[in-house]
Write an enzyme that holds these catalytic residues in place. Structure first.
Site, PDB file in Angstrom:
ATOM      1  N   LYS A 175       0.847  -1.192   0.000  1.00 18.21           N
ATOM      2  CA  LYS A 175       0.000   0.000   0.000  1.00 18.21           C
ATOM      3  C   LYS A 175       0.887   1.249   0.000  1.00 18.21           C
ATOM      4  O   LYS A 175       1.610   1.503   0.958  1.00 18.21           O
ATOM      5  CB  LYS A 175      -0.875   0.023   1.255  1.00 18.21           C
ATOM      6  CG  LYS A 175      -1.914   1.118   1.177  1.00 18.21           C
ATOM      7  CD  LYS A 175      -2.572   1.383   2.512  1.00 18.21           C
ATOM      8  CE  LYS A 175      -2.076   2.622   3.170  1.00 18.21           C
ATOM      9  NZ  LYS A 175      -2.183   3.859   2.390  1.00 18.21           N
ATOM     10  N   GLU A 250      10.376   1.626  10.087  1.00 13.44           N
ATOM     11  CA  GLU A 250      11.206   2.822   9.848  1.00 13.44           C
ATOM     12  C   GLU A 250      10.331   4.027  10.137  1.00 13.44           C
ATOM     13  O   GLU A 250       9.374   4.283   9.410  1.00 13.44           O
ATOM     14  CB  GLU A 250      11.690   2.849   8.391  1.00 13.44           C
ATOM     15  CG  GLU A 250      12.542   1.657   7.994  1.00 13.44           C
ATOM     16  CD  GLU A 250      13.846   1.584   8.756  1.00 13.44           C
ATOM     17  OE1 GLU A 250      14.311   2.615   9.278  1.00 13.44           O
ATOM     18  OE2 GLU A 250      14.398   0.479   8.851  1.00 13.44           O
ATOM     19  N   CYS A 284      13.005  11.974   5.915  1.00 12.68           N
ATOM     20  CA  CYS A 284      13.170  11.541   7.312  1.00 12.68           C
ATOM     21  C   CYS A 284      14.595  11.765   7.791  1.00 12.68           C
ATOM     22  O   CYS A 284      14.845  11.828   8.985  1.00 12.68           O
ATOM     23  CB  CYS A 284      12.792  10.073   7.424  1.00 12.68           C
ATOM     24  SG  CYS A 284      13.667   9.056   6.227  1.00 12.68           S
ATOM     25  N   GLU A 386       8.714  16.070  15.838  1.00 10.02           N
ATOM     26  CA  GLU A 386       9.029  16.061  14.406  1.00 10.02           C
ATOM     27  C   GLU A 386       8.116  17.040  13.673  1.00 10.02           C
ATOM     28  O   GLU A 386       6.896  16.970  13.796  1.00 10.02           O
ATOM     29  CB  GLU A 386       8.834  14.651  13.844  1.00 10.02           C
ATOM     30  CG  GLU A 386       9.267  14.553  12.401  1.00 10.02           C
ATOM     31  CD  GLU A 386       9.051  13.162  11.791  1.00 10.02           C
ATOM     32  OE1 GLU A 386       7.968  12.586  12.001  1.00 10.02           O
ATOM     33  OE2 GLU A 386       9.962  12.680  11.103  1.00 10.02           O
TER      34      GLU A 386
HETATM   35  P1  NAD Z   1       1.948   7.973   8.159  1.00  6.38           P
HETATM   36  O1  NAD Z   1       2.377   7.186   9.341  1.00  6.38           O
HETATM   37  O2  NAD Z   1       0.807   8.883   8.265  1.00  6.38           O
HETATM   38  O3  NAD Z   1       1.606   6.993   6.939  1.00  6.38           O
HETATM   39  C1  NAD Z   1       2.507   6.040   6.459  1.00  6.38           C
HETATM   40  C2  NAD Z   1       1.736   4.934   5.794  1.00  6.38           C
HETATM   41  O4  NAD Z   1       0.990   4.236   6.784  1.00  6.38           O
HETATM   42  C3  NAD Z   1       0.712   5.420   4.774  1.00  6.38           C
HETATM   43  O5  NAD Z   1       0.680   4.535   3.681  1.00  6.38           O
HETATM   44  C4  NAD Z   1      -0.582   5.384   5.553  1.00  6.38           C
HETATM   45  O6  NAD Z   1      -1.715   5.242   4.753  1.00  6.38           O
HETATM   46  C5  NAD Z   1      -0.364   4.157   6.415  1.00  6.38           C
HETATM   47  N1  NAD Z   1      -1.179   4.125   7.632  1.00  6.38           N
HETATM   48  C6  NAD Z   1      -1.709   5.174   8.319  1.00  6.38           C
HETATM   49  N2  NAD Z   1      -2.417   4.730   9.369  1.00  6.38           N
HETATM   50  C7  NAD Z   1      -2.317   3.388   9.362  1.00  6.38           C
HETATM   51  C8  NAD Z   1      -2.826   2.359  10.196  1.00  6.38           C
HETATM   52  N3  NAD Z   1      -3.585   2.624  11.273  1.00  6.38           N
HETATM   53  N4  NAD Z   1      -2.528   1.079   9.901  1.00  6.38           N
HETATM   54  C9  NAD Z   1      -1.756   0.794   8.840  1.00  6.38           C
HETATM   55  N5  NAD Z   1      -1.259   1.706   7.994  1.00  6.38           N
HETATM   56  C10 NAD Z   1      -1.532   2.994   8.258  1.00  6.38           C
HETATM   57  O7  NAD Z   1       3.258   8.719   7.680  1.00  6.38           O
HETATM   58  P2  NAD Z   1       3.384   9.793   6.514  1.00  6.38           P
HETATM   59  O8  NAD Z   1       2.794  11.067   7.019  1.00  6.38           O
HETATM   60  O9  NAD Z   1       2.916   9.198   5.241  1.00  6.38           O
HETATM   61  O10 NAD Z   1       4.964   9.926   6.408  1.00  6.38           O
HETATM   62  C11 NAD Z   1       5.730  10.794   7.178  1.00  6.38           C
HETATM   63  C12 NAD Z   1       6.374  10.039   8.322  1.00  6.38           C
HETATM   64  O11 NAD Z   1       7.168   8.977   7.820  1.00  6.38           O
HETATM   65  C13 NAD Z   1       7.334  10.931   9.091  1.00  6.38           C
HETATM   66  O12 NAD Z   1       7.194  10.676  10.465  1.00  6.38           O
HETATM   67  C14 NAD Z   1       8.704  10.478   8.611  1.00  6.38           C
HETATM   68  O13 NAD Z   1       9.753  10.713   9.498  1.00  6.38           O
HETATM   69  C15 NAD Z   1       8.463   9.025   8.415  1.00  6.38           C
HETATM   70  N6  NAD Z   1       9.466   8.467   7.509  1.00  6.38           N
HETATM   71  C16 NAD Z   1      10.424   7.643   8.025  1.00  6.38           C
HETATM   72  C17 NAD Z   1      11.394   7.113   7.198  1.00  6.38           C
HETATM   73  C18 NAD Z   1      12.479   6.203   7.727  1.00  6.38           C
HETATM   74  O14 NAD Z   1      13.144   5.572   6.923  1.00  6.38           O
HETATM   75  N7  NAD Z   1      12.661   6.087   9.022  1.00  6.38           N
HETATM   76  C19 NAD Z   1      11.385   7.425   5.838  1.00  6.38           C
HETATM   77  C20 NAD Z   1      10.408   8.285   5.366  1.00  6.38           C
HETATM   78  C21 NAD Z   1       9.436   8.789   6.204  1.00  6.38           C
END
Ligand code: NAD
Length: 482
Positions: A175, A250, A284, A386
């Site tokens: 997804k 991650e 990130c 963050e």
């Molecule tokens: P998010 O957590 O809102 O969403 C990430 C993914 O999870 C999306 O596909 C979303 O639809 C899905 N999701 C949301 N709620 C869910 C649930 N209850 N169950 C299962 N899946 C669910 O994050 P975002 O806003 O898309 O991305 C930004 C975040 O990602 C920031 O915190 C950033 O630091 C982090 N990030 C981390 C890395 C890393 O490698 N550590 C890399 C990129 C981004």
């Protein structure tokens, strides 16, 4: 022009969501709806898991050379369509097109190529017991892997999960973020041409709590690879921990960039600008807390301001834009609210701090100036939470002990950047900074073989190299008595 209706990709075919419902997909540089995303639910996930399970026996038993060739073909097809992918990524995410052309899409190509070839070189250990027995480690694909990715580096991070999962013989239900679904849809359009058997890779679009949760909680999806926010993961981890699934997480970061007075000044300034504002600060790995040794503080700050003036914020499709749009309206509002919070906490804006209106077709887009704030304590909310946007804080420090305290004070531990020409100090600090990745005198220099991931609230497990291939396998010890 008719707006694209993105489709799910299940069992090698495109399909509408079972619900028949769609969500708006907004171009963040214009604020306009430009396509529609399936509002899928657990019924679509069920179909995808069934297709993946049916495909698993033959995909997992396929000669690795053959699997590898299919993944290499997929990488070549992305490469052949690079410009189209780059423009699609830029429109969907708001990032400058030069960035998706030089970083995001090439990296998606590399991810498939790297793991397709890497899987050919996997070997496992043996442990001989003198004159008694031989142990050998057997690694077998697990089954159906659930891969969930965020919006900031859409195809880059989507493929960073899918590629090792597929290369090590698993089938996938994936997804992408509902905020940036387009390039995952375009990837699906290449799978059949690449010769990917039906059901091996299934891509379901929709909301996290519906589709993402249906994947992570599905009993027939025993391995989950998730990249996203730390808060989101609290829900996911609560769901999957009692199910004893294998998980790789991650998560978020609040990365320190530590500048010592003995640094290579020019290089440190130019790179700190990149580590602060690349991709609108929505990486990130971006450094969001810049700690500068006091004797260099004013000079470094002024140099950062001079460089920040050169960062033109504007239309992502304009080659001259150095920064594009913030990914969505809610995220844009969140970033602006943190700038307000910083002011309330006593911070002084030394550069930027406002939204930008580039005018014309971008008049309703979500643009924010590169922003630098000083005068905040290391433990205030602005310095602990963050923000994930083009906002950094500048803080002076006097000693190594002091800056270590500042750097390690957050609940996160993803990446840190260290600028010093003192080799001993570089080693000493690298060992003490609580962070999964330390860049010394550089930033975002990546070798895909290295372990990638965070400590503390930034994640569990590591991606990259053989670690990722191993993660997507079950490890068995076979003990044969002589
Ligand atoms: P998010 O957590 O809102 O969403 C990430 C993914 O999870 C999306 O596909 C979303 O639809 C899905 N999701 C949301 N709620 C869910 C649930 N209850 N169950 C299962 N899946 C669910 O994050 P975002 O806003 O898309 O991305 C930004 C975040 O990602 C920031 O915190 C950033 O630091 C982090 N990030 C981390 C890395 C890393 O490698 N550590 C890399 C990129 C981004």
């Amino acid at each position: 022009m008719e707006k694209i209706r993105i489709q799910n990709f299940i069992n090698g075919e495109f399909s509408a969501p079972v619900s028949g419902a769609y969500l708006d997909n907004i171009n963040p540089a214009t604020g306009e709806v430009y396509s529609f995303i399936p509002d899928s639910d657990e019924r679509d996930v069920e179909l995808a898991v069934s297709a993946a399970r049916a495909a698993f026996p033959s995909w997992s038993m396929m000669a690795k050379e053959k699997r590898s060739a299919i993944l290499i073909k997929l990488s070549e097809l992305i490469q052949a369509n690079l410009e189209e992918f780059a423009i699609a990524e830029s429109i969907d995410n708001g990032k400058p097109v030069w960035l998706s052309r030089t970083v995001d899409i090439p990296r998606a190509v590399s991810n498939f190529h790297f793991y397709a070839t890497g899987a050919l070189h996997v070997s496992t250990e043996t442990h001989a017991m003198e004159n008694t027995a031989l142990n050998y480690t057997l690694r077998t694909p697990i089954g159906v892997a659930g891969c969930i990715s965020p919006w900031n580096l859409p195809l880059y991070l989507f493929t960073w999960k899918i590629a090792p999962a597929l290369a090590s013989g698993n089938c996938v239900v994936a997804k992408p973020s509902e905020v940036t679904p387009m390039t995952a849809y375009k990837l699906a359009q290449l799978c059949n041409e690449a010769g990917m058997p039906k059901g091996v890779l299934n891509i379901i679009h929709g909301l996290g709590p519906k589709v993402g949760m249906a994947i992570v909680s599905h009993p027939k999806v025993p391995v989950i690879s998730f990249t996203g926010g730390t808060k989101t993961d609290e829900t996911i981890a609560r769901t999957i921990a009692p199910m004893f699934k294998k998980m790789s997480l991650e998560l978020g970061g609040k990365n320190p960039a530590i500048i010592f007075a003995d640094c290579d000044f020019e290089h440190a300034v130019k790179t700190t600008i990149k580590s602060s504002f690349s991709n609108q600060g929505e990486i990130c790995l971006c450094g969001s807390r810049v700690f500068i040794e006091r004797p260099l503080y004013e000079k470094f700050k002024l140099a950062l301001i001079e460089e920040a003036k050169k960062l033109k914020v504007g239309d992502p499709l304009d080659e001259k834009s150095k920064m594009g749009a913030i990914v969505s309206k809610p995220h844009y509002e969140k970033i602006l609210s943190y700038i307000e919070l910083a002011k309330q906490e006593g911070g002084k804006i030394v550069f930027g701090g406002k939204s930008v209106n580039p005018g014309g077709k971008n008049a309703n887009g979500y643009f924010i100036e590169p922003t630098m704030i000083e005068g905040l304590s290391y433990d205030c909310r602005t310095n602990q939470e963050e923000i994930f946007g083009p906002v950094v804080t500048l803080t002076p420090f006097d000693t190594e002990e002091e800056v270590l305290k500042y750097a390690n004070s957050t609940t996160y531990g993803l990446a840190a950047t260290l600028w010093t020409t003192n080799l001993s100090r570089a080693h000493r600090m690298s060992a003490l900074i609580e962070s999964g990745i330390i860049w010394v005198n550089c930033w975002l220099l990546r070798d895909l073989r290295t372990p990638f991931g965070g400590m503390k609230g930034s994640g569990v497990g590591r991606e990259g190299g053989f670690e990722a291939l191993n993660f997507f396998t079950e490890e068995k010890n076979v003990c044969i008595k002589f």
